[in-house]
Design a protein around this motif. Sequence first.
Motif, mmCIF file in Angstrom:
data_model
loop_
_atom_site.group_PDB
_atom_site.id
_atom_site.type_symbol
_atom_site.label_atom_id
_atom_site.label_comp_id
_atom_site.label_asym_id
_atom_site.label_seq_id
_atom_site.Cartn_x
_atom_site.Cartn_y
_atom_site.Cartn_z
ATOM 1 N N MET A 829 0.818 -1.212 0.000
ATOM 2 C CA MET A 829 0.000 0.000 0.000
ATOM 3 C C MET A 829 0.849 1.259 0.000
ATOM 4 S SD MET A 829 -2.776 1.530 -0.227
ATOM 5 C CE MET A 829 -3.772 0.031 -0.278
ATOM 6 N N VAL A 830 1.905 1.307 0.816
ATOM 7 C CA VAL A 830 2.722 2.522 0.913
ATOM 8 C C VAL A 830 3.344 2.887 -0.435
ATOM 9 C CG1 VAL A 830 4.772 3.536 1.978
ATOM 10 C CG2 VAL A 830 3.146 2.255 3.377
ATOM 11 N N PRO A 831 4.020 1.957 -1.132
ATOM 12 C CA PRO A 831 4.545 2.329 -2.458
ATOM 13 C C PRO A 831 3.445 2.737 -3.438
ATOM 14 C CG PRO A 831 5.552 0.303 -1.695
ATOM 15 C CD PRO A 831 4.428 0.589 -0.769
ATOM 16 N N THR A 832 2.310 2.038 -3.373
ATOM 17 C CA THR A 832 1.211 2.368 -4.286
ATOM 18 C C THR A 832 0.716 3.791 -4.056
ATOM 19 O OG1 THR A 832 0.525 0.046 -4.361
ATOM 20 C CG2 THR A 832 -1.089 1.697 -5.042
ATOM 21 N N VAL A 833 0.499 4.136 -2.792
ATOM 22 C CA VAL A 833 0.018 5.485 -2.473
ATOM 23 C C VAL A 833 1.036 6.535 -2.886
ATOM 24 C CG1 VAL A 833 -0.582 7.036 -0.581
ATOM 25 C CG2 VAL A 833 -1.484 4.702 -0.614
ATOM 26 N N LEU A 834 2.329 6.272 -2.635
ATOM 27 C CA LEU A 834 3.359 7.245 -2.988
ATOM 28 C C LEU A 834 3.454 7.446 -4.492
ATOM 29 C CD1 LEU A 834 6.229 6.337 -0.489
ATOM 30 C CD2 LEU A 834 4.713 8.304 -0.435
ATOM 31 N N VAL A 835 3.356 6.349 -5.253
ATOM 32 C CA VAL A 835 3.391 6.477 -6.713
ATOM 33 C C VAL A 835 2.176 7.258 -7.211
ATOM 34 C CG1 VAL A 835 3.216 5.180 -8.885
ATOM 35 C CG2 VAL A 835 4.813 4.437 -7.116
ATOM 36 N N CYS A 836 1.006 6.943 -6.664
ATOM 37 C CA CYS A 836 -0.209 7.665 -7.081
ATOM 38 C C CYS A 836 -0.125 9.146 -6.733
ATOM 39 C CB CYS A 836 -1.435 7.037 -6.422
ATOM 40 S SG CYS A 836 -1.833 5.370 -7.009
ATOM 41 N N LEU A 837 0.377 9.461 -5.548
ATOM 42 C CA LEU A 837 0.530 10.863 -5.157
ATOM 43 C C LEU A 837 1.540 11.584 -6.034
ATOM 44 C CD1 LEU A 837 0.492 10.626 -1.239
ATOM 45 C CD2 LEU A 837 -1.322 11.467 -2.748
ATOM 46 N N THR A 838 2.603 10.867 -6.421
ATOM 47 C CA THR A 838 3.601 11.466 -7.312
ATOM 48 C C THR A 838 2.995 11.793 -8.666
ATOM 49 O OG1 THR A 838 5.361 10.218 -6.210
ATOM 50 C CG2 THR A 838 5.863 11.116 -8.383
ATOM 51 N N ILE A 839 2.219 10.854 -9.214
ATOM 52 C CA ILE A 839 1.563 11.094 -10.500
ATOM 53 C C ILE A 839 0.590 12.257 -10.396
ATOM 54 C CG2 ILE A 839 -0.004 10.085 -12.213
ATOM 55 C CD1 ILE A 839 1.246 7.351 -11.510
ATOM 56 N N LEU A 840 -0.190 12.281 -9.313
ATOM 57 C CA LEU A 840 -1.154 13.361 -9.108
ATOM 58 C C LEU A 840 -0.447 14.708 -8.978
ATOM 59 C CD1 LEU A 840 -4.120 14.152 -8.638
ATOM 60 C CD2 LEU A 840 -3.742 13.752 -6.193
ATOM 61 N N ALA A 841 0.690 14.722 -8.279
ATOM 62 C CA ALA A 841 1.428 15.965 -8.090
ATOM 63 C C ALA A 841 1.962 16.498 -9.422
ATOM 64 C CB ALA A 841 2.578 15.742 -7.110
ATOM 65 N N VAL A 842 2.460 15.596 -10.273
ATOM 66 C CA VAL A 842 2.983 16.034 -11.578
ATOM 67 C C VAL A 842 1.864 16.620 -12.429
ATOM 68 C CG1 VAL A 842 4.028 15.240 -13.728
ATOM 69 C CG2 VAL A 842 4.921 14.428 -11.545
ATOM 70 N N VAL A 843 0.729 15.920 -12.496
ATOM 71 C CA VAL A 843 -0.402 16.418 -13.298
ATOM 72 C C VAL A 843 -0.914 17.729 -12.707
ATOM 73 C CG1 VAL A 843 -2.740 15.905 -14.079
ATOM 74 C CG2 VAL A 843 -1.030 14.080 -14.014
ATOM 75 N N PHE A 844 -0.986 17.811 -11.392
ATOM 76 C CA PHE A 844 -1.465 19.036 -10.741
ATOM 77 C C PHE A 844 -0.531 20.207 -11.033
ATOM 78 C CE2 PHE A 844 -1.788 21.861 -7.020
ATOM 79 C CZ PHE A 844 -3.154 22.140 -7.065
ATOM 80 N N ALA A 845 0.788 19.957 -10.976
ATOM 81 C CA ALA A 845 1.754 21.023 -11.232
ATOM 82 C C ALA A 845 1.631 21.555 -12.657
ATOM 83 C CB ALA A 845 3.174 20.506 -10.974
ATOM 84 N N GLN A 846 1.316 20.666 -13.617
ATOM 85 C CA GLN A 846 1.149 21.106 -15.006
ATOM 86 C C GLN A 846 -0.195 21.795 -15.223
ATOM 87 O OE1 GLN A 846 3.345 20.778 -17.870
ATOM 88 N NE2 GLN A 846 4.698 20.641 -16.093
ATOM 89 N N SER A 847 -1.175 21.490 -14.384
ATOM 90 C CA SER A 847 -2.512 22.045 -14.585
ATOM 91 C C SER A 847 -2.677 23.427 -13.952
ATOM 92 C CB SER A 847 -3.562 21.092 -13.987
ATOM 93 O OG SER A 847 -3.451 19.811 -14.549
ATOM 94 N N ILE A 848 -1.903 23.724 -12.920
ATOM 95 C CA ILE A 848 -2.059 24.992 -12.201
ATOM 96 C C ILE A 848 -1.939 26.211 -13.114
ATOM 97 C CG2 ILE A 848 -0.963 26.484 -10.488
ATOM 98 C CD1 ILE A 848 -2.808 24.436 -9.298
ATOM 99 N N PRO A 849 -0.904 26.297 -13.976
ATOM 100 C CA PRO A 849 -0.812 27.471 -14.852
ATOM 101 C C PRO A 849 -2.030 27.641 -15.745
ATOM 102 C CG PRO A 849 1.261 26.294 -14.822
ATOM 103 C CD PRO A 849 0.266 25.421 -14.142
ATOM 104 N N LEU A 850 -2.582 26.503 -16.225
ATOM 105 C CA LEU A 850 -3.750 26.581 -17.099
ATOM 106 C C LEU A 850 -4.982 27.053 -16.325
ATOM 107 C CD1 LEU A 850 -5.115 26.095 -19.812
ATOM 108 C CD2 LEU A 850 -5.358 23.686 -19.190
ATOM 109 N N LEU A 851 -5.136 26.573 -15.084
ATOM 110 C CA LEU A 851 -6.293 26.971 -14.289
ATOM 111 C C LEU A 851 -6.237 28.458 -13.915
ATOM 112 C CD1 LEU A 851 -6.574 23.863 -11.924
ATOM 113 C CD2 LEU A 851 -7.985 24.391 -13.903
ATOM 114 N N ARG A 852 -5.039 28.984 -13.793
ATOM 115 C CA ARG A 852 -4.892 30.395 -13.447
ATOM 116 C C ARG A 852 -5.019 31.317 -14.666
ATOM 117 N NH1 ARG A 852 0.264 30.479 -9.223
ATOM 118 N NH2 ARG A 852 -0.816 29.495 -7.454
ATOM 119 N N LYS A 853 -4.938 30.775 -15.837
ATOM 120 C CA LYS A 853 -4.927 31.587 -17.051
ATOM 121 C C LYS A 853 -6.313 32.165 -17.330
ATOM 122 C CE LYS A 853 -2.883 31.413 -21.637
ATOM 123 N NZ LYS A 853 -2.198 30.554 -22.623
ATOM 124 N N ASN A 854 -6.337 33.409 -17.814
ATOM 125 C CA ASN A 854 -7.596 34.074 -18.185
ATOM 126 C C ASN A 854 -8.209 33.353 -19.373
ATOM 127 O OD1 ASN A 854 -9.600 35.789 -19.227
ATOM 128 N ND2 ASN A 854 -8.569 37.601 -18.409
#
Length: 862
Positions: A829-854
Amino acid sequence: MRPQTPRWINRLLLWYCNPIYANEIAGDLEELFELWVQESGPRKARWRYAWNALLFIRMYNSRFGQNSNVMNPFYNISHYLKLSLRNLQRFKVFHAGNIIGMAFGLGVSLLILVHVDRELGYEKHISEHEQIYRISTHQEWAKSSVILAEKLSEFFPQMNSIARFARYSSGMSIVSTKQAQTTAMDIFQADSTVFSIFDVQLTIGSDKPLTRPNTAVLSESLVQRLFGDESAIGQIIEINDGQELEVVAVFKDLPATSHLKIDVLLSMDTFYANTPPDWVNNPGWMVMYTYVKTRPEVTYDELRSAMLDFQKFYIPEEYWDEYGNNYFEVMPLTEIHLKSHRIQEMGENSDMTYVIIFGSLALFILLIAAVNFVNIFTAIGLRRVRELGVRKLVGAARSNLIMQLQIESMLSSLIAAGAAIGLAIALLPWYNQAMGMQVTVAIFLAPSYLLMLFGVAILIGFLSGLYPALLVTAQDPLQTVTRNESPQSTISYFRKALIVLQFSLSLFVFIGGVVIWEQLRFIEAQDLGYDKESVLAIKTYGDLRERFHDQHQQIKHQISSIPGVKGVGRTSNLVGEQLSYETFNFAEEPAELEGTINMIWTDESFLATMGIALIEGENFRKLDTGIAFLVNESMAQALGGEVVGKFARWRDEQGPIVGVINDFHHYSLKNAIEPTVLAYRPEWASQWLVRIEQSNVPNNLQELESLVKATSPNSFFISEFLEARVARLYKGEQHMLGLVGILTSLALIISCVGLLGVASVEIRRRIKEVSIRKVLGASPVHVMGILSKQFAIMTIIALIVALPASIWFAQYWLANFDLQVGLKFSVFMVPTVLVCLTILAVVFAQSIPLLRKNPGMALRKE
């Protein structure tokens, strides 16, 4: 009816001529044909039409070769290289991540390849190594009896020669001359045939050494330490202040890829001179390492089959049913290092399991890097669809665009291969320290490794660039130019499969690393049955041993008087050392126990110093004569349970079993605890154990060394903490843990870099969609869920693939240990959760600029 031009010549023109010229030629000839019909009639007009049409079939208007460059063939390549370099600079962030990921993949794979190649290359330096075998016994020993070689020679005419080794001294020994002293670890008595069988090269001295008693052959490195530039031939040496030995030859140090680790070889006549004849003729006394070299035509299977007949020749008939057909093991020489884990091996062997795991890790890292390369290069290509569309509209052929992208891909992989060599060289000191190796930088520059490295890089570059090139160049140029986007609405199934593969491999490596770490932590936390903390072992030998034994009461008192010393005891064997296997049973029983048991010779203070608990009975008391025994719980159970007070027989002696002690792990926790007997025989216990307080270690070491020097001025102070010995028992696992930890981190980093490129392109492609949703009132959380959906689905699929494979690996790995950590839910479970959180963090980091854009500005630009 209107006359028609000849069809065959029209077809020829259209087939041969460039379409631009063919239409002009056909139009002009049609006009002339009408005039020719009026002048000379249809028949002659057709002939004149055909003749004039043939005159237009020339090289300059041929459709063949019009798109090929007739200039220097290297012109196109140099042109593509220039464009590739410009694009590398243009998309430097993407390409840098791509090259770094591939460099790490190739560099680590190169390092592991060198390691695996080295492990698989043991004994390959010996000529005719495939004809050499070791003969061992049914008792899972690496050793065999003294008389086995003689019996083999009598029975097997197909054997060319036989060689034997017998260990002269266990552990560290002192080799001394009149002028100097030094230490040596591996001293054996051997037959003279070892030089021819194992290709041991003599550099100086007798060409037929080890044929006389009391003679020795030394390694070059030992000679350098003892004699320097002085000749060693004819010199006299002593081992542990024992008998004098004449040096008759010097041999070249054996390669690191040999399971034979030898500093000194003594003649076998020396062994016979110092061994009672009844021991030599006893088939149950296992002391020799026996090797045979067969004739070329004899195969391994034939030799194994013949050993079944030899057993009946060697073993008395009354024991045939007891031993069956498995009394002897025939082990090919090249398999000893990785596949032999028998009792009392000549030295520490490795494990084929480790080689498989390391090789698999290298392959997984390389696959992850290659998939990462494909994903990022595809992302780069999709950002260039408009550029490539414009080039197609102005006449660029698709094949040229594919070639340019392929060259760009292979150029990136070649740059990564060059960086990989630098990375492997940078990691080499860490590797040598972690693995206990002596690999030099020169090995990475070997032609075979360079050819393999750059060949793999070119192949990965070609295959990795092929899919993106075909995908991008297949787009409709008009659509890509006008809309500035790829016509595909989602990530293709092929790219999804690559991302799933990347996630699966990363998760598999991560879980595997956690399993290894959990098992080693579990082992470290186990109760060994004794307290290894702050116990110092001092080895006595020669004059020092005699003086310590003669003055043992005084020496014990002196050591105990040192501030910080909490206990002093003696033993014949330290933890991890090979124990003597002896026959042992109740004195009144007519038969001995099946097999043999471990025997350790100690004094009355051994239990207290080691912290071993006495469960039943009493400890040893000082005995003037006779012998007494303590047995561990496993031994007591083997004897029937009630053993205290009964007399036992060992060799030709009898003595009482005075107590039962708790089971303790003398060997690694990978091995089950075996029946063990402690015998009261202080004069045979040459290892002195001193328990000291942790805070007084430096001062205590100085005082103990001073005591040794005062007792025997010419002796070495040879000491070692038990903690260090216990750590060496798990050296292979510790090496694997460190390497797996780094590879796991590397796999996750490479995967994140690849995911970063894919997410960047995918989110950029959906700018218009996200902007419209925001204008219509969609919340950032809702938009974030839409952007993450397909990555979440791919992650779930990766989990479904990786978890069963991880469970299989965990069970396979843990099977090597007698004591195993349970496969807890948290391990997965621990590796699975960490991998999922890592993937989510990467996608979130790429999405933030788009969400802030006018959204208005984004739609206006679109």
